[in-house]
Design a protein around this motif. Structure first.
Motif, short mmCIF file in Angstrom:
data_model
loop_
_atom_site.label_atom_id
_atom_site.label_comp_id
_atom_site.label_asym_id
_atom_site.label_seq_id
_atom_site.Cartn_x
_atom_site.Cartn_y
_atom_site.Cartn_z
N ALA A 128 11.83 3.89 3.94
CA ALA A 128 10.31 3.71 4.31
C ALA A 128 10.40 4.70 4.65
O ALA A 128 9.10 4.66 4.86
CB ALA A 128 10.58 2.32 5.24
N LEU A 129 10.89 5.48 5.46
CA LEU A 129 10.65 7.16 5.27
C LEU A 129 9.83 8.05 4.20
O LEU A 129 10.59 8.17 3.62
CB LEU A 129 11.05 7.86 6.18
CG LEU A 129 11.33 7.14 7.96
CD1 LEU A 129 12.69 7.26 8.54
CD2 LEU A 129 9.97 6.89 8.33
N GLY A 130 9.91 9.62 4.63
CA GLY A 130 9.21 10.24 3.61
C GLY A 130 7.72 11.45 4.26
O GLY A 130 7.35 10.93 4.54
N GLY A 131 8.47 11.94 3.28
CA GLY A 131 7.07 12.69 3.05
C GLY A 131 6.55 13.57 4.80
O GLY A 131 5.19 13.99 4.72
N LEU A 132 7.66 13.70 5.54
CA LEU A 132 7.25 14.24 6.47
C LEU A 132 6.76 15.52 6.66
O LEU A 132 6.06 16.07 7.28
CB LEU A 132 8.31 13.55 7.97
CG LEU A 132 8.13 12.31 8.50
CD1 LEU A 132 9.47 11.63 9.57
CD2 LEU A 132 6.88 12.10 9.24
N ALA A 138 4.97 2.58 1.35
CA ALA A 138 4.70 3.17 2.82
C ALA A 138 2.70 2.52 2.69
O ALA A 138 2.82 3.00 2.18
CB ALA A 138 4.79 4.17 2.64
N THR A 139 2.76 1.56 3.52
CA THR A 139 1.00 1.51 3.60
C THR A 139 0.58 2.35 4.72
O THR A 139 -0.76 2.31 4.31
CB THR A 139 1.06 -0.45 3.33
OG1 THR A 139 2.23 -0.19 4.54
CG2 THR A 139 1.26 -1.23 2.96
N ASP A 140 1.43 1.96 5.72
CA ASP A 140 0.06 2.50 6.78
C ASP A 140 0.50 3.62 6.99
O ASP A 140 1.23 4.26 7.93
CB ASP A 140 0.55 1.49 8.06
CG ASP A 140 -0.40 2.20 9.20
OD1 ASP A 140 -1.63 2.30 8.55
OD2 ASP A 140 0.42 2.09 10.12
N LEU A 159 4.59 7.52 13.17
CA LEU A 159 3.47 8.26 12.29
C LEU A 159 3.51 7.27 10.93
O LEU A 159 2.92 7.02 10.28
CB LEU A 159 3.94 9.48 11.54
CG LEU A 159 3.81 10.99 12.71
CD1 LEU A 159 4.75 11.86 12.18
CD2 LEU A 159 2.83 11.14 12.97
N LEU A 160 4.72 6.51 10.22
CA LEU A 160 5.33 5.69 9.11
C LEU A 160 5.39 4.37 9.58
O LEU A 160 5.71 3.17 8.89
CB LEU A 160 5.88 6.11 8.62
CG LEU A 160 6.00 7.52 7.39
CD1 LEU A 160 6.74 8.36 6.85
CD2 LEU A 160 4.94 6.86 6.67
N GLY A 161 5.59 3.80 11.03
CA GLY A 161 5.85 2.50 11.66
C GLY A 161 7.59 1.88 11.48
O GLY A 161 7.39 1.25 10.82
N SER A 162 8.61 2.73 11.10
CA SER A 162 9.59 3.10 10.70
C SER A 162 10.99 3.59 10.80
O SER A 162 10.56 4.71 11.50
CB SER A 162 9.78 1.82 9.18
OG SER A 162 11.04 1.80 8.86
N TYR A 163 11.90 3.01 10.87
CA TYR A 163 12.65 3.98 11.68
C TYR A 163 14.00 3.85 10.35
O TYR A 163 15.19 5.02 10.13
CB TYR A 163 13.86 3.31 12.80
CG TYR A 163 12.87 3.81 13.91
CD1 TYR A 163 13.01 4.81 14.85
CD2 TYR A 163 12.79 2.72 14.30
CE1 TYR A 163 12.19 4.99 15.88
CE2 TYR A 163 11.81 2.26 16.29
CZ TYR A 163 11.42 4.42 16.63
OH TYR A 163 11.23 3.94 18.21
N ARG A 164 13.62 3.19 9.78
CA ARG A 164 14.86 3.15 8.07
C ARG A 164 14.54 3.74 6.87
O ARG A 164 13.60 4.03 7.01
CB ARG A 164 14.26 1.62 7.79
CG ARG A 164 14.57 0.58 8.66
CD ARG A 164 15.06 -1.40 8.01
NE ARG A 164 16.03 -0.98 6.64
CZ ARG A 164 17.32 -0.88 7.46
NH1 ARG A 164 16.88 -1.25 8.59
NH2 ARG A 164 18.24 -0.76 6.89
#
Lengths: 504, 115
Positions: A358-362, A438-440, A350-355
């Motif tokens: 860079a994650l949020g809003g899930l 977070a762009t994508d 969904l967000l292109g990262s495991y860090r």
């Protein structure tokens, strides 16, 4: 009838060969992958049913009677582990359909998956300790190749450590086998159990026990031999990571359970005391390592180590309740770990990262994913009504009944720290706002459809449901674990079943 | 014979561990090779050395005459040799690929996935 014990090994071997033959036909390989692992699960369930009805199921390969031939023997522990292997194989196969890069599939993802499962079930079902070494190697070679498919830098760096330390442990294992054969002239585990019990060389036996402990300890990722695990498990594609996380280190734990209940019980006060210290330090260092990480897969990798501690604790306390709890912990932890990795894979999709940064809003955009994360995560921390609670309760109660206050304290402290490390993931990846950088986010917001996403949700949902089921409807599962513990603590039935009329 | 073999096994193990502790990945692989040889030799020695008595049953007899060498450890070691050969072949390809990717054969430069 006894074919039941060979089938879970033969099926994946056959499917691995078939997948190799279908080298150029990826669609066929995928079908073989899903149907084959499904068949493995069915075969393992059949085996478990046979074992539950008739006791230990034994098959002498080529009809060479034990202790001369190679024996396959399944008790409740081995059969349940085979069932879990089938379950995880199926979940990973379905998940792989959507996530495995095409290049990996062309270079043998599917055949390797089957061969890995063959090695794992072989290790769970063999009754011969040299044969156990061979299955370990089958499993390791397949895992080496799966780990390095793709050839990225991180994979290479992780693989060198993984390969070197696992080979080292295999060689220690092989040396121990040599000494065992020199001492007792047999490698059949049931026969060994009988001969070790009659031997009167406690010093040499303890050295031998320590060699097995180190060899399996490295494979299980126990303190202080775990450093290869968090350096390598997160590097391959997430479906492979999930399979490794769920299964591979548990094969080491299973071997410890087998060897230190069946064979080396001559000096429980010495060997199991070492195991108890290792267990406490393993759980504590694991969880502290997890707190220092900021990448979901690495946090979970350290949590694997922490959980290994609870399993060893069950073995080290060596009472019926603690052993049952330890085995229940192995079973539920396999499911919990794979689910956490698979959820991390969805977050990556969904967000292109495991860090974490860079994650949020899930949770805001995908509340279902939030729930599916919370179920295994809270089970890992040991909150009711989830499966982790039942298992932890049994292990810790076993410790309290033995008045082992030190390990009780460490186990409870670790539980608390685990909860904290889970909350960190929840708070940063799920709870807070989507970070501005977070762009994508097209897939996350539902602006772009991702056709493969349901294939990722499906196994996660089923496994999470299972965790909930084991937590709420625990009696049959706990009963199974108690029966398995009974078999381990009274190995005479196992020995009689394997040696049969060959006994003098 | 046994003491000699025991010393040989010990030296091989020591050399293997020394090589594995170096920084170069080539030496790491050499160390692993030595280690597997040492383990096989240990197996061979520990399970008993019998000289000049092959386990062959004379024609017409039901069992061998007198004490013979135990063939099982040799079969087991053969299995172990084949396995370690396969694994080491893989390890060689692995370090070649790792060298290509990292551009160094120094383990100290392969720490990205640690900590």
């Amino acid at each position: 009838m006894n074919l039941a014990v060979a089938l879970p090994i033969l099926l994946p071997l056959l499917l691995g060969a078939l997948s190799l033959l279908a080298h150029r036909r990826l669609r066929l390989q995928r079908w073989l992958g899903v149907l084959g692992t499904g068949a493995l699960l069915a075969a393992a369930l059949w085996l478990l049913r046979c074992v539950a009805r008739e006791g230990v199921v034994v098959l002498h390969m080529g009809d060479w009677q034990a202790p001369f031939g190679i024996t396959l023997a399944a008790d409740l522990l081995g059969a349940s582990m085979a069932v879990l292997t089938g379950l995880l194989g199926l979940a990973t196969a379905v998940y792989s359909l959507a996530t495995t890069p095409r290049g990996h599939e062309q270079y043998g993802h599917w055949p390797l998956l089957h061969l890995l499962l063959a090695g794992v079930t072989g290790a769970f079902l063999t009754g011969d300790i040299f044969n156990l070494y061979v299955w370990f190697e089958v499993m390791l070679v397949a895992s080496f190749a799966l780990l390095t498919l793709g050839g990225e830098r991180a994979q290479m760096e992780g693989a060198i450590k993984y390969v070197a330390l696992n080979l080292l442990s295999s060689m220690i294992f092989l040396s121990a086998l040599g000494i065992t054969y020199g001492l007792f002239g047999t490698l059949n585990m049931a026969d060994l159990a009988a001969k070790v019990a009659a031997a009167d060389q406690p010093g040499l036996l303890s050295v031998l026990a320590a060699m097995y402990m180190v060899a399996f300890g490295i494979k299980a990722g126990a303190f202080p031999l775990f450093f290869w695990l968090p350096a390598s498990y997160h590097t391959p594609p997430v479906a492979v990571s999930a399979l490794f996380a769920g299964l591979l280190s548990k094969v080491g734990v299973y071997s410890l359970y087998r060897v230190f209940t069946l064979i080396f019980t001559h000096d429980v006060g010495y060997t199991h005391e070492i195991l108890l210290w290792a267990a406490g330090l393993t759980m504590l260092t694991g969880v502290l390592g997890a707190l220092a990480q900021t990448e979901i897969r690495r946090i979970v990798s350290f949590q694997i180590i922490s959980s290994i501690g609870y399993m060893l604790m069950g073995l080290a306390l060596f009472t019926p309740l603690a052993l049952a709890g330890g085995m229940l912990y192995i079973g539920q932890d396999i499911v919990v770990k794979i689910t956490l990795f698979l959820v991390a894979g969805i977050a990556f999709r969904l967000l292109g990262s495991y860090r974490l940064e860079a994650l949020g809003g899930l949770y805001r955009y995908r509340p279902l994913l939030g729930v599916l994360f919370l179920i295994p995560a809270l089970s890992l921390a040991g909150l009711p009504p989830l499966s982790g609670f039942i298992a932890k309760l049994a292990v810790v109660r076993g410790a309290i009944e033995e008045a082992s206050w030190g390990i009780t304290f460490v186990a409870l402290l670790t539980g608390l720290l685990t909860l904290y490390s889970i909350i960190r993931i929840w708070q940063q990846a799920f709870w807070r706002e989507l970070p501005a950088h977070a762009t994508d986010t097209g897939v996350l917001r539902g602006e772009r459809r991702d056709p493969g996403l349901w294939l990722m949700y499906l196994p996660v949902a089923v496994l999470a449901g299972l965790i909930l089921l084991v937590g709420v409807y625990a009696q049959p599962f706990f009963g199974l674990a108690e029966a398995a513990a009974g078999q381990l603590l009274d190995p005479q039935a196992y020995i009689d079943a394997v040696l049969g009329e060959a006994r003098p | 014979m046994e003491p000699l073999m025991a010393v040989l096994v010990g030296i091989t193990f020591a050399t293997a561990v020394y090589m594995m502790l170096r920084r170069s990945i080539v030496k790491l692989i050499i160390g692993l090779t030595l280690l597997s040889n040492a383990a096989n030799l240990l197996f061979f020695t520990a399970s008993g050395l019998t000289r000049g008595a092959p386990p062959i049953i004379p024609e017409g007899a039901e069992q061998p005459a007198g004490a013979v060498a135990d063939p099982l450890p040799q079969a087991l070691i053969l299995t172990a040799i084949v396995i370690s050969f396969g694994v080491l072949a893989f390890a060689l390809v692995l370090i070649r690929k790792a060298y290509q990717v990292v551009q160094a054969d120094d383990l100290d430069q392969m720490k990205d996935t640690d900590t």
